[in-house]
Design a protein around this motif. Structure first.
Motif, PDB file in Angstrom:
ATOM      1  N   PHE A 163       0.812  -1.215   0.000  1.00  0.00           N
ATOM      2  CA  PHE A 163       0.000   0.000   0.000  1.00  0.00           C
ATOM      3  C   PHE A 163       0.849   1.270   0.000  1.00  0.00           C
ATOM      4  N   SER A 164       2.141   1.120  -0.260  1.00  0.00           N
ATOM      5  CA  SER A 164       3.026   2.285  -0.356  1.00  0.00           C
ATOM      6  C   SER A 164       2.990   2.839  -1.782  1.00  0.00           C
ATOM      7  N   PRO A 165       3.332   4.107  -1.977  1.00  0.00           N
ATOM      8  CA  PRO A 165       3.244   4.738  -3.295  1.00  0.00           C
ATOM      9  C   PRO A 165       3.949   4.015  -4.436  1.00  0.00           C
ATOM     10  N   PRO A 166       5.164   3.445  -4.245  1.00  0.00           N
ATOM     11  CA  PRO A 166       5.829   2.811  -5.385  1.00  0.00           C
ATOM     12  C   PRO A 166       5.069   1.629  -5.981  1.00  0.00           C
ATOM     13  N   ALA A 167       4.075   1.095  -5.256  1.00  0.00           N
ATOM     14  CA  ALA A 167       3.350  -0.087  -5.727  1.00  0.00           C
ATOM     15  C   ALA A 167       2.252   0.237  -6.723  1.00  0.00           C
ATOM     16  N   SER A 168       1.931   1.506  -6.912  1.00  0.00           N
ATOM     17  CA  SER A 168       0.799   1.863  -7.776  1.00  0.00           C
ATOM     18  C   SER A 168       1.145   2.983  -8.746  1.00  0.00           C
ATOM     19  N   GLY A 169       0.687   2.831  -9.966  1.00  0.00           N
ATOM     20  CA  GLY A 169       0.923   3.859 -10.969  1.00  0.00           C
ATOM     21  C   GLY A 169       0.259   5.181 -10.645  1.00  0.00           C
ATOM     22  N   SER A 170      -0.730   5.168  -9.769  1.00  0.00           N
ATOM     23  CA  SER A 170      -1.425   6.407  -9.410  1.00  0.00           C
ATOM     24  C   SER A 170      -0.647   7.251  -8.415  1.00  0.00           C
ATOM     25  N   ALA A 171       0.414   6.675  -7.826  1.00  0.00           N
ATOM     26  CA  ALA A 171       1.138   7.396  -6.776  1.00  0.00           C
ATOM     27  C   ALA A 171       2.654   7.286  -6.870  1.00  0.00           C
ATOM     28  N   ALA A 172       3.152   6.340  -7.635  1.00  0.00           N
ATOM     29  CA  ALA A 172       4.598   6.077  -7.672  1.00  0.00           C
ATOM     30  C   ALA A 172       5.383   7.239  -8.259  1.00  0.00           C
ATOM     31  N   PRO A 173       6.596   7.475  -7.734  1.00  0.00           N
ATOM     32  CA  PRO A 173       7.482   8.455  -8.370  1.00  0.00           C
ATOM     33  C   PRO A 173       7.749   8.049  -9.815  1.00  0.00           C
ATOM     34  N   LYS A 174       8.011   9.014 -10.659  1.00  0.00           N
ATOM     35  CA  LYS A 174       8.250   8.742 -12.080  1.00  0.00           C
ATOM     36  C   LYS A 174       9.681   8.299 -12.351  1.00  0.00           C
ATOM     37  N   GLN A 175      10.532   8.374 -11.331  1.00  0.00           N
ATOM     38  CA  GLN A 175      11.922   7.968 -11.491  1.00  0.00           C
ATOM     39  C   GLN A 175      12.265   6.883 -10.472  1.00  0.00           C
ATOM     40  N   MET A 176      13.078   5.913 -10.910  1.00  0.00           N
ATOM     41  CA  MET A 176      13.532   4.850 -10.016  1.00  0.00           C
ATOM     42  C   MET A 176      14.920   4.406 -10.437  1.00  0.00           C
ATOM     43  N   VAL A 177      15.759   4.135  -9.444  1.00  0.00           N
ATOM     44  CA  VAL A 177      17.104   3.609  -9.688  1.00  0.00           C
ATOM     45  C   VAL A 177      17.292   2.351  -8.859  1.00  0.00           C
ATOM     46  N   VAL A 178      17.813   1.307  -9.483  1.00  0.00           N
ATOM     47  CA  VAL A 178      18.211   0.098  -8.762  1.00  0.00           C
ATOM     48  C   VAL A 178      19.731   0.067  -8.798  1.00  0.00           C
ATOM     49  N   CYS A 179      20.349   0.331  -7.655  1.00  0.00           N
ATOM     50  CA  CYS A 179      21.805   0.497  -7.597  1.00  0.00           C
ATOM     51  C   CYS A 179      22.337   0.056  -6.233  1.00  0.00           C
ATOM     52  N   PRO A 180      23.077  -1.053  -6.201  1.00  0.00           N
ATOM     53  CA  PRO A 180      23.429  -1.917  -7.318  1.00  0.00           C
ATOM     54  C   PRO A 180      22.286  -2.867  -7.673  1.00  0.00           C
ATOM     55  N   CYS A 181      22.323  -3.355  -8.892  1.00  0.00           N
ATOM     56  CA  CYS A 181      21.275  -4.257  -9.380  1.00  0.00           C
ATOM     57  C   CYS A 181      21.861  -5.642  -9.638  1.00  0.00           C
ATOM     58  N   SER A 182      21.382  -6.632  -8.921  1.00  0.00           N
ATOM     59  CA  SER A 182      21.842  -8.008  -9.132  1.00  0.00           C
ATOM     60  C   SER A 182      21.250  -8.554 -10.431  1.00  0.00           C
ATOM     61  N   THR A 183      21.868  -9.587 -10.972  1.00  0.00           N
ATOM     62  CA  THR A 183      21.338 -10.183 -12.205  1.00  0.00           C
ATOM     63  C   THR A 183      20.015 -10.892 -11.942  1.00  0.00           C
ATOM     64  N   GLY A 184      19.810 -11.344 -10.697  1.00  0.00           N
ATOM     65  CA  GLY A 184      18.526 -11.941 -10.348  1.00  0.00           C
ATOM     66  C   GLY A 184      17.412 -10.914 -10.396  1.00  0.00           C
ATOM     67  N   THR A 185      17.682  -9.719  -9.848  1.00  0.00           N
ATOM     68  CA  THR A 185      16.696  -8.638  -9.902  1.00  0.00           C
ATOM     69  C   THR A 185      16.484  -8.189 -11.336  1.00  0.00           C
ATOM     70  N   LEU A 186      17.564  -8.126 -12.101  1.00  0.00           N
ATOM     71  CA  LEU A 186      17.479  -7.782 -13.523  1.00  0.00           C
ATOM     72  C   LEU A 186      16.513  -8.720 -14.233  1.00  0.00           C
ATOM     73  N   ALA A 187      16.655 -10.016 -13.976  1.00  0.00           N
ATOM     74  CA  ALA A 187      15.800 -11.010 -14.617  1.00  0.00           C
ATOM     75  C   ALA A 187      14.350 -10.852 -14.192  1.00  0.00           C
ATOM     76  N   ALA A 188      14.133 -10.623 -12.888  1.00  0.00           N
ATOM     77  CA  ALA A 188      12.772 -10.483 -12.376  1.00  0.00           C
ATOM     78  C   ALA A 188      12.066  -9.276 -12.981  1.00  0.00           C
ATOM     79  N   ILE A 189      12.786  -8.170 -13.104  1.00  0.00           N
ATOM     80  CA  ILE A 189      12.197  -6.964 -13.688  1.00  0.00           C
ATOM     81  C   ILE A 189      11.938  -7.162 -15.178  1.00  0.00           C
ATOM     82  N   ALA A 190      12.893  -7.789 -15.864  1.00  0.00           N
ATOM     83  CA  ALA A 190      12.760  -7.997 -17.305  1.00  0.00           C
ATOM     84  C   ALA A 190      11.567  -8.879 -17.650  1.00  0.00           C
ATOM     85  N   THR A 191      11.216  -9.790 -16.752  1.00  0.00           N
ATOM     86  CA  THR A 191      10.110 -10.716 -17.016  1.00  0.00           C
ATOM     87  C   THR A 191       8.834 -10.334 -16.281  1.00  0.00           C
ATOM     88  N   GLY A 192       8.837  -9.181 -15.611  1.00  0.00           N
ATOM     89  CA  GLY A 192       7.628  -8.693 -14.948  1.00  0.00           C
ATOM     90  C   GLY A 192       7.150  -9.544 -13.796  1.00  0.00           C
TER      91      GLY A 192
END
Length: 223
Positions: free
Chosen positions: A96-125
């Motif tokens: 229920f926090s803002p990043p979870a919804s398109g109606s409230a999430a910030p328009k910018q996000m950085v994943v730093c550092p980004c593991s390859t596991g996280t990379l895969a999860a994001i790439a496949t939704g």
């Protein structure tokens, strides 16, 4: 700034930041410090593996409790919580926090550092936790997503995920600092990468000299 007492009151400048289990904790810490100094409201998501890396590389034993983690980080930066931007540390199940919804999430996000596991999860939704969902939201809302993977070498699987994400509007910025600014320390290398991230976010900084400016050691190359 909003005067609302709601814990997630909308701020003028807000951004989501995630730390995952890849090596590179100094990058994430420095970026967070810069964002807070620039008066951003930062929604920080930290994976359990990221806390292990943070302890290993920085000696910082970050609590799994969000409020305690927030206090620890502000103390680490020697920042008064009223003297800089606002830090909001979020757990992986805070749906229920803002990043979870398109109606409230910030328009910018950085994943730093980004593991390859996280990379895969994001790439496949996958969206199995708040971090992954937050990245998914930024992509679907056509926001700005910057991923800073730290791995070597990259396999074809990693590269395919990066290509897929790039085609979907994300920026892939591997943790590969340059040397043309003549770094003298690890801090100089960290600042180089963080400065490039800040450039892409459109945030002014003075972390490093830019190419062609204030470079006293540049030499002419005779043809």
């Amino acid at each position: 700034m909003s005067n609302s007492n709601h814990p997630y009151a909308k701020k003028e400048k807000a951004i989501s930041l995630a730390w995952t289990g890849a090596s590179g904790a100094p990058y994430g810490l420095k970026l967070l410090q810069c964002l807070l100094t620039a008066d951003y409201q930062v929604f920080l998501m930290v994976s359990s593996a990221a806390r292990v890396v943070l302890a290993t590389e920085e000696g910082l034993q970050l609590s799994a409790n969000s409020e305690k983690a927030c206090q620890q980080l502000l103390a680490h930066f020697k920042m008064d919580k009223n003297a800089a931007g606002e830090l909001v540390v979020l757990g992986k199940d805070e749906w229920f926090s803002p990043p979870a919804s398109g109606s409230a999430a910030p328009k910018q996000m950085v994943v730093c550092p980004c593991s390859t596991g996280t990379l895969a999860a994001i790439a496949t939704g996958m969206s199995n936790n708040l971090l992954e969902r937050a990245a998914d939201v930024v992509i679907k809302e056509r926001g700005q997503l910057i991923l800073v993977p730290r791995e070597t070498p990259f396999s074809a699987i990693h590269l395919e995920h990066m290509l897929s994400l790039t085609r979907n509007g994300a920026t892939i910025m591997p943790a590969a600092p340059g040397f043309y600014h003549y770094p003298k320390s690890i801090e100089d290398l960290v600042n180089f990468m963080v400065s490039r991230i800040l450039d892409h976010l459109g945030i002014e900084h003075g972390l490093t000299n830019r190419w062609g400016y204030a470079n006293d050691k540049s030499e002419k190359i005779d043809n």
